[in-house]
Design a protein around this motif. Sequence first.
Motif, PDB file in Angstrom:
ATOM      1  N   ALA A  79       0.900  -1.146   0.061  1.00  0.00           N
ATOM      2  CA  ALA A  79      -0.036  -0.067  -0.064  1.00  0.00           C
ATOM      3  C   ALA A  79       0.691   1.250   0.072  1.00  0.00           C
ATOM      4  N   ALA A  80       1.949   1.301   0.952  1.00  0.00           N
ATOM      5  CA  ALA A  80       2.862   2.289   0.792  1.00  0.00           C
ATOM      6  C   ALA A  80       3.561   2.482  -0.362  1.00  0.00           C
ATOM      7  N   ARG A  81       4.178   1.451  -1.365  1.00  0.00           N
ATOM      8  CA  ARG A  81       4.584   1.517  -2.400  1.00  0.00           C
ATOM      9  C   ARG A  81       3.651   2.109  -3.539  1.00  0.00           C
ATOM     10  N   GLN A  82       2.089   1.905  -3.447  1.00  0.00           N
ATOM     11  CA  GLN A  82       1.217   2.189  -4.471  1.00  0.00           C
ATOM     12  C   GLN A  82       1.034   3.845  -3.970  1.00  0.00           C
ATOM     13  N   ALA A  83       1.044   4.264  -2.929  1.00  0.00           N
ATOM     14  CA  ALA A  83       0.781   5.531  -2.470  1.00  0.00           C
ATOM     15  C   ALA A  83       1.901   6.504  -3.039  1.00  0.00           C
ATOM     16  N   LYS A  84       3.125   5.966  -2.929  1.00  0.00           N
ATOM     17  CA  LYS A  84       4.169   6.859  -3.539  1.00  0.00           C
ATOM     18  C   LYS A  84       4.299   7.276  -4.973  1.00  0.00           C
ATOM     19  N   GLU A  85       3.899   5.834  -5.567  1.00  0.00           N
ATOM     20  CA  GLU A  85       3.846   6.084  -7.039  1.00  0.00           C
ATOM     21  C   GLU A  85       2.747   6.856  -7.604  1.00  0.00           C
ATOM     22  N   LYS A  86       1.688   6.725  -6.729  1.00  0.00           N
ATOM     23  CA  LYS A  86       0.502   7.876  -7.126  1.00  0.00           C
ATOM     24  C   LYS A  86       0.877   9.104  -6.840  1.00  0.00           C
ATOM     25  N   THR A  87       1.492   9.275  -5.740  1.00  0.00           N
ATOM     26  CA  THR A  87       2.142  10.767  -5.521  1.00  0.00           C
ATOM     27  C   THR A  87       3.052  11.391  -6.491  1.00  0.00           C
ATOM     28  N   LYS A  88       3.860  10.305  -6.844  1.00  0.00           N
ATOM     29  CA  LYS A  88       4.869  10.745  -7.945  1.00  0.00           C
ATOM     30  C   LYS A  88       4.037  11.156  -9.092  1.00  0.00           C
ATOM     31  N   ASP A  89       3.082  10.326  -9.526  1.00  0.00           N
ATOM     32  CA  ASP A  89       2.433  10.718 -10.838  1.00  0.00           C
ATOM     33  C   ASP A  89       1.583  12.150 -10.715  1.00  0.00           C
TER      34      ASP A  89
END
Length: 57
Positions: free
Chosen positions: A43-53
């Motif tokens: 979940a943390a990895r996905q949140a990080k990638e969404k923030t980068k996007d």
Amino acid sequence: MAGSQKAKGKMEQATGKAKEAAGRAVGNEQLTGEGRAKKAKGAARQAKEKTKDIFKG
């Protein structure tokens, strides 16, 4: 690169969910905890990638 990281996050979440369910089924608290941790990591990895996007677009 970002797509592969998102996929990796989803995979970690799915693996964690399966581990957690298996741990609960057999009554193994350690396995349940490992599953929860893996889900949280995904979940943390996905949140990080969404923030980068968000910041890219």
